[in-house]
Structures are given as C-alpha cells and as structure tokens.
Design a protein around this motif. Sequence first.
Motif, short mmCIF file in Angstrom:
data_model
loop_
_atom_site.label_atom_id
_atom_site.label_comp_id
_atom_site.label_asym_id
_atom_site.label_seq_id
_atom_site.Cartn_x
_atom_site.Cartn_y
_atom_site.Cartn_z
N ILE A 86 0.90 -1.17 -0.05
CA ILE A 86 0.02 -0.11 0.21
C ILE A 86 1.09 1.36 0.20
N LYS A 87 1.90 1.29 0.81
CA LYS A 87 2.77 2.30 0.88
C LYS A 87 3.43 2.61 -0.56
N ILE A 88 3.77 1.95 -1.27
CA ILE A 88 4.47 1.83 -2.61
C ILE A 88 3.55 2.46 -3.49
N ALA A 89 2.32 1.82 -3.41
CA ALA A 89 1.12 2.24 -4.41
C ALA A 89 0.41 3.39 -4.27
N TRP A 90 0.78 3.99 -2.79
CA TRP A 90 -0.32 5.30 -2.40
C TRP A 90 0.19 6.53 -3.03
N PRO A 91 -0.68 7.15 -3.77
CA PRO A 91 -0.42 8.11 -4.45
C PRO A 91 0.14 9.37 -3.70
N ALA A 92 0.93 10.18 -4.37
CA ALA A 92 1.49 11.45 -3.77
C ALA A 92 0.74 12.59 -3.76
N SER A 93 -0.23 12.73 -4.86
CA SER A 93 -0.85 13.58 -4.88
C SER A 93 -1.99 13.98 -3.71
N SER A 94 -2.35 14.81 -3.49
CA SER A 94 -3.49 15.22 -2.24
C SER A 94 -4.65 15.58 -2.63
N HIS A 95 -5.10 15.44 -4.15
CA HIS A 95 -6.07 15.73 -4.77
C HIS A 95 -7.04 14.30 -4.88
N GLY A 96 -8.20 14.44 -4.83
CA GLY A 96 -9.23 12.96 -5.18
C GLY A 96 -9.25 12.37 -3.77
N SER A 97 -9.81 11.28 -4.04
CA SER A 97 -10.27 10.55 -2.74
C SER A 97 -9.76 9.20 -2.90
N ILE A 98 -9.55 8.43 -1.68
CA ILE A 98 -9.03 6.98 -1.76
C ILE A 98 -10.03 6.26 -0.81
N LEU A 99 -10.68 5.10 -1.42
CA LEU A 99 -11.27 4.30 -0.62
C LEU A 99 -10.70 2.99 -0.58
N LEU A 100 -10.25 2.59 0.98
CA LEU A 100 -9.56 1.30 1.17
C LEU A 100 -10.48 0.38 1.97
N THR A 101 -10.43 -1.01 1.51
CA THR A 101 -10.89 -1.72 2.63
C THR A 101 -9.87 -2.89 3.06
N THR A 102 -9.90 -3.38 4.38
CA THR A 102 -8.78 -4.00 4.88
C THR A 102 -9.29 -4.96 6.14
N ARG A 103 -8.57 -5.83 6.62
CA ARG A 103 -8.95 -6.44 7.88
C ARG A 103 -7.76 -6.13 8.68
N ASP A 104 -6.86 -5.57 8.32
CA ASP A 104 -5.69 -5.17 9.08
C ASP A 104 -5.77 -3.82 9.65
N PHE A 105 -5.65 -3.74 11.09
CA PHE A 105 -5.80 -2.35 11.34
C PHE A 105 -4.55 -1.69 11.50
N ASP A 106 -3.42 -2.22 11.20
CA ASP A 106 -2.25 -1.12 11.06
C ASP A 106 -2.63 -0.51 9.60
N VAL A 107 -3.15 -1.13 8.59
CA VAL A 107 -3.28 -0.34 7.48
C VAL A 107 -4.75 0.45 7.62
N ALA A 108 -5.42 0.04 8.40
CA ALA A 108 -6.83 1.22 8.59
C ALA A 108 -6.31 2.59 9.39
N ASN A 109 -5.21 2.36 9.98
CA ASN A 109 -4.49 3.75 10.90
C ASN A 109 -3.40 4.33 10.12
N ASN A 110 -2.82 3.73 9.07
CA ASN A 110 -1.76 4.33 8.43
C ASN A 110 -1.45 3.48 7.00
N PRO A 111 -1.45 4.15 5.91
CA PRO A 111 -1.63 5.70 5.88
C PRO A 111 -2.93 6.22 5.84
#
Length: 513
Positions: free
Chosen positions: A13-38
């Motif tokens: 996720i950290k590699i694929a996470w966009p650098a731009s601050s525009h737009g929205s990101i919807l993420l589904t996960t079962r890992d609370f570490d991912v849910a808290n960061n990024p």
Amino acid sequence: MIVFDNADDLQAIKIAWPASSHGSILLTTRDFDVANNPVTQYLQIEPFNDIEGSMMLLKQIGFDPAVASNTEDATAITQALGGLPLALGQIGGFIAQRRLPLKDFLSVYERNAAKIDARKTVKDDYEYILSNVWDVSFRKLPENATKLLNMLVFFDPEGIDETIFLEGSKTDPEVDPDFEFIADEMDLCDAEQPLLQAALINKTTDKPLVTVHRLIQSAALLRLPAPERPSLIQLLSWGFPDTWSKDIGHQINAWEKCEKCLPHIKHLTKLSKKHDIQPNDVQQYAELLLRCSWYLYEREAYDVARSLVDTAVQTFKDKSTLSYTSAIDLAGLIDLDLCRPSLALKQFQEALEIRERQLGPDDPFIAFSLNNIALAYTEMGSLEEAYATHQKAIDIRLRTNSDRIGNSYSNMASLLLRLDRPDEAEEMLGRCPSLKDFTDETFLNTGNPRFSGDMVLLSRIRLKQGSVDNALRLASKALAFRQKLLGNRLKTCDSLYDVANILHIQGHSASAM
C-alpha cells in the motif's frame, strides 16, 4: 477516486499510495495497521443485525419478507452465521442455486458446514469464500497468537473475561508450559495484539472482554489437529469450588467467578458433543462438569444441573473416587428437592458406602452423608430414623470440631419442628455458632442472604408457637432475600406460600391470594 480492495499488505500500500493530495481514496482491509496508516480516517464495519441480515438473505434468494415463516427462518440463519455479509451472500447463493427449503437449511448446514463453506456460488472475480477467507490471516500469526486463537475456539464467543486466563492459569496443577504466556498480563496482551490487528478478535475497552466471531471459531477449529486441541478444563475449574476435598457448604462467595465461567462450560460441552471431541483428562473433565453442576444446583437451575451431573456421572471412569461420590450426592439432592426422596436415599447410601471405604469413621464427609440420609428419611416420613441419623452426624461434627455443626443443628431443628416440638426446635437452632445471640430483630436487620433458610425455619417456629406477627415479619424478610438472590425459583415459591399462609391465618385472605 482510487479503490484499494482487500488491502492487507501495508508495504504494498505504501508503494502504491499516490503522492497527490487531490481526489479520494477508498480502502478496505482487515488489518488495523493499514486502517490507521496511511489512512487518515477509518470506519469499522460491524456484521449485520438480525433484521438487516434476514432482509439481505431473503432478497438474494427471492423470498417474500412479508411471510412470517420466511423472516423467522432467515433470522435463524442470520444468527447462526453471526450476521457476516460474506457468509450470508455465499449461503444465499447456495440456497437459491439448489432451491433448498429455507426451514431445512440449518439442519443441512449443521451436518455439512465444511462442504458448504467450500462451495463458490457466485461467478465473479472475488476469490474468497468461507473456507479460505481467513487463511492468509491465520498463516501470518505468531506462535503465541495462534495458540491463543486455538484456545478461544473452545470458549463461548460472546464475551471471554481475561480474568479466566490470568487467574485460572495460577491454579494447581500448573498450566501447560506451552500456554504459560496466558498467565502473564503483558504476554497475554502481546498474544492478543496480532489477533486484534487482523480483526480475528475484538476486545472491549471498558473491561477486558474478548469476543470472536463464530465463523472464525469454526474455521480455526477445522484447522486444529486433534492432538493439539488445548484443554481449558483447568482454566474453567478456577471459577468453581472443589466440593469433594472439603465440605465447604454454601458457595455464594464464588458465584461471581462461577458466572464468568458458566457460558464457556456450556459452549465446551456443546462443542464436544457436536464434534466428538474427547478430553485429554477424562477425570478432570468430569470434575469440571461436577463443579458447575453444584453451582447450578445452588441457583436452583435443576434441569441444567441434573443434565450436567448425569453427564459427569457417566464420564467418570473410576467410580470409587470422592469426586464421583460428590456427583451422586448432588444427583440425590436434586431428587430430594424435586420430591423424589426414595431415589435420593439410594444415592446417599451409595455415597456413604464409598466414603466409609475411603475415609475414617469421623471424617467430615461421613457426617455430610449421614446428614443427607437423614433429610431423605425426613421427606419419606421416617422421622425416628431421621432423628437417629441426624444425631450421628452431630456427634461426628462435635468430636471433630467441624465448622459445619451449624448445618446439623439447623437440620435437626427443622426435624424437631416437624415432630411438633417447636420450643426444642428453637433451642436447637440457637446452638448454631453463626446464630449466637441472634434475636428476631437481628435476623430482620441482617443484610446477609445466607441466613434466609434459618430465617424461614425461625418463622415457622414462631408460627407454631402462636407468635403470628413475628412469623410474618421473618417470612417476609426471607421472601425478599430469596426473590433478590434466586428470582422465581422453588425456594422463593416456598417463601411465597409461607407468607400467604400467615396472611390467611390473620384473616387477610385477599392479600394472601
């Protein structure tokens, strides 16, 4: 908008996470570490409630929710699946494809859960089904987290008090070395953390209660080799006093601990029967059922207590042990309370025979057996035999300076009252060490419900002596105690009858009714 679905790999996720601050990101996960960061904000999705789940299921299979039987059957399925959307979707497809009657599904699922969970019923790109949805999470778990999850399989999933682990592991004998981590507060938290992170368990913040979804339990159980199935008997035994090594009398001080363990014993026995799980230590398992049965007997849950104690009696392989003797004693006491004194007497006599072979003539448990036999004689109307047997029990308890002598005096007082000797009954009751210098007023002012039985007896003595007003005051106080402590049970009914009878004697027939 970008959607990351089933994003459980934080590094990816950290590699694929966009650098731009525009737009929205919807993420589904079962890992609370991912849910808290990024991610900056998350929402924890809960399973469907009964209404939501049943409506989803009925819509998927095309059944009319206005038909009461459809809603009732769909609700039962939703409850069995814990409201999990993936489970309801897969099961709904299974029912629809095979045109199964809704009312018959749960019995089919009970017999074939593993096969049904492995069926993919929807043709799409979604790779997960019930049989594999937690595989990745299971494989990532550290050793102690895996051991803890394997243990949680055998607990009732709705609320597992951490005290059972921390305190139960300190009982004798010591806990299995493989599970020593549950005895340490920090080590236990460390084992829970990966399970919480993977959303395999949940935990309340206000008090240490762990919950686990039923389908996660089922998936973990299927992956648990039989030799590795951990024994919970020692942990759960912590909640219940030992009734065969020492004559401890009433266990009210242990009731709070008993309540914490009771749901898990019910779950364990149900699971053992369903999956034919054999305990590692048969004797210890039978003793656990016995401990629980004594508690249920005290709470007057006679049907459940009888079912468990009968299972315990059948489970004991060695019929000469003192714990087996305690089991047949309890079966007899239940029979006695349910007005079957002849059956009770046979069990009491068998218990006495075993104890006479195992113990010395002045052992406290010989007096305990004699006391029970005398109670059976009393209910059978054999009052002279009852008197002689009670006296033998009193003699033993006096010779051994037993702290249970008050129990014998109270039972003898009850017998004397039945023999129409109320003054002697009062004098005998007054010998109880715990009632020394007690008066009617101190009885009425006490806040200890354990005196309710003696309060009932003194009320009946006063009534026989013609002191009707005092009898009513004592009977009413005992009734209040029993209603608060036991609810609507047999002893409460006895007290209701006593109060109604006295009111009738006073001419207050309307109040009595």
